[in-house]
Each structure stands twice: as structure tokens, then as C-alpha cells.
Enzyme design. Structure first.
Site, mmCIF file in Angstrom:
data_model
loop_
_atom_site.group_PDB
_atom_site.id
_atom_site.type_symbol
_atom_site.label_atom_id
_atom_site.label_comp_id
_atom_site.label_asym_id
_atom_site.label_seq_id
_atom_site.Cartn_x
_atom_site.Cartn_y
_atom_site.Cartn_z
ATOM 1 N N ASP A 4 87.797 77.279 -58.918
ATOM 2 C CA ASP A 4 88.227 76.269 -57.948
ATOM 3 C C ASP A 4 88.743 76.924 -56.677
ATOM 4 O OD1 ASP A 4 88.888 73.718 -56.932
ATOM 5 O OD2 ASP A 4 90.908 73.854 -57.740
ATOM 6 N N ARG A 54 81.852 64.357 -44.212
ATOM 7 C CA ARG A 54 83.067 65.016 -44.680
ATOM 8 C C ARG A 54 82.892 65.651 -46.054
ATOM 9 N NH1 ARG A 54 86.884 60.598 -45.338
ATOM 10 N NH2 ARG A 54 88.356 62.228 -45.957
ATOM 11 N N LYS A 55 81.702 65.533 -46.642
ATOM 12 C CA LYS A 55 81.451 66.067 -47.982
ATOM 13 C C LYS A 55 80.839 67.466 -47.905
ATOM 14 C CE LYS A 55 80.584 61.516 -50.073
ATOM 15 N NZ LYS A 55 79.599 60.696 -50.827
#
Length: 231
Positions: free
Chosen positions: A146, A191-192
Site C-alpha cells: 500500500d 481523479r482516479k
């Protein structure tokens, strides 16, 4: 130092010499009032970790790759212009840098290639990250993936947060071993930010995990208001 000022006769050997140089850099930074950079070699790093680090460090010489410093407070990672909007708290730490003992927790360093929209992390899991006896906990694997993918998303879109992270665990990671976490931004839609990642052994023969992720670029004003309401 040798009789002529060289380092070829240093009794420490190659590994300890690299660590000694890193500590000299840390000491110089401390004198200038800078925060400690944890992404520099220390005595807990294995020879595999040091060799991989030096290999990537050599790749920074042409300017395509850049080593990313790592501190124990998240605010030390953001630009000075943005720090004015946040209050630095003394009772918080970046999760990956919350264990003080060298080699016990997350030992890692990241390198960024902006042109390839890629971030690579060299990761050596310590003894405090144990899950199944002798192996890194799956949660620690998810954390480093992550963080690596997130750093890649930040380099592409600025302030972001994880929206989705999907991981396939293939082979367990032995504690103290060194793995390469290789992430890249595949596409950006508004925005992705869509990304993918692989965690492999140093020799590339063992695949430990694969992941895909979606990060969302944050509205800076909205994010600051949300943080202020939580304080």
C-alpha cells in the site's frame, strides 16, 4: 582510512563501510536540524539489501531514478508550502517507522522513476512483523505494498488516498529476507489513479504477491477541512 587516506584497508569491510558512510550523512543532517532519514543503510541491513540498494543508487546518477527519503512523521514528507496548513503533532508517527530498533520492523527504501510512473521498494521485514512462524505477517505485506503503490500514486496525482487494494498472496516472505516491491501507475481517469504491483525475490525467481489498486486524488480544500474537524 588507509595510510594514504584511502578506504581500501578499512577493517569494517564493504557492508560496514556503507553503514559508516550513511551514519556520517545522518550526523551531518542532524547538525543542520534535519529529521532522521530512515531510508539509509544501517547495521541490520543484510548484504542482499545493501547490494540491491547500491545497484539502485547507481541508477540515480543519470537522473531517471531518485531515492525517496523516509522520516517517522508524515509531515516531513510533504512540501514546505503545504506544511503551513497542518499542525505537526509530537504524539504521532508514520506507521512504518513506529519501531525504533533497527532491523526489528519495516526496513525499506523506495526509488522513484517519474518518467516511467514507477516506484520500487526494497524491503527487509524484521522479527516484529512475524505472522506464521518465520514469515512476515500478511498485514505487513499489505502495508508495504500500500505504501509503495501510494508513493507511486502521489508522484502522479499529488494528494491521494487508497480507495481499493486487492492482493493475491502467492508465496510467503521469510523474515529477514529481501524482496523487491515494484509498482507502476497504469492509467489515470480524472481523479482516479489505477496501479499495479508485484513483490518478488531479489533474483526474480519467486513471486510473493501481486496487487492492483485504485487511488483517488483528493480535493485539497475539502481534505484540510476534514482534518481540522477531527482535531
Amino acid at each position: 582510512m588507509g595510510p594514504r587516506g584511502g578506504i581500501s584497508r578499512c577493517p569494517c569491510g564493504r557492508k560496514l563501510l556503507t553503514v559508516c558512510l550513511s551514519r556520517s550523512i545522518q550526523a551531518a543532517g542532524s547538525q543542520l536540524g534535519q529529521s532522521k532519514d530512515y531510508a539509509l543503510p544501517n547495521a541490520s541491513w543484510s548484504q542482499d539489501m545493501l547490494d540491491l540498494y547500491n545497484r539502485f543508487l547507481d541508477m540515480t546518477k543519470d537522473g531517471l531514478w531518485k531515492r525517496i527519503p523516509s522520516y517517522n512523521n508524515i509531515l516531513d514528507h510533504i512540501p514546505e508550502s503545504m506544511k503551513l496548513t497542518y499542525e505537526k503533532r509530537k504524539d504521532t508517527r508514520l506507521f512504518l517507522r513506529s519501531i525504533d530498533a533497527e532491523g526489528a520492523g519495516f526496513e525499506y527504501v523506495m526509488f522513484l522513476n517519474t518518467s516511467e510512473k514507477r516506484v520500487v521498494c526494497l524491503f527487509q521485514p524484521g522479527s516484529y512483523l512475524e505472522g506464521h512462524p518465520g514469515f512476515a505477517h500478511g498485514g505487513s505485506i499489505a502495508t508495504i505494498i500500500d505504501s509503495t503503490i501510494g508513493s507511486c500514486a502521489i508522484s502522479v496525482a499529488g494528494k491521494v488516498m487508497t480507495a481499493n487494494l486487492s492482493i493475491d498472496y502467492v508465496n510467503p516472505v521469510p523474515l529477514g529476507s529481501v524482496v523487491l516491491v515494484d509498482s507502476k501507475a497504469d492509467k489515470v481517469e480524472g481523479r482516479k489513479v489505477f496501479l499495479s504491483c508485484k513483490m518478488q525475490s531479489v533474483d526474480g525467481n519467486t513471486l510473493h504477491a501481486e496487487a492492483t489498486a485504485l487511488f483517488i486524488q483528493l480535493d485539497a480544500t475539502k481534505a484540510q477541512k476534514q482534518q481540522a474537524s477531527c482535531q
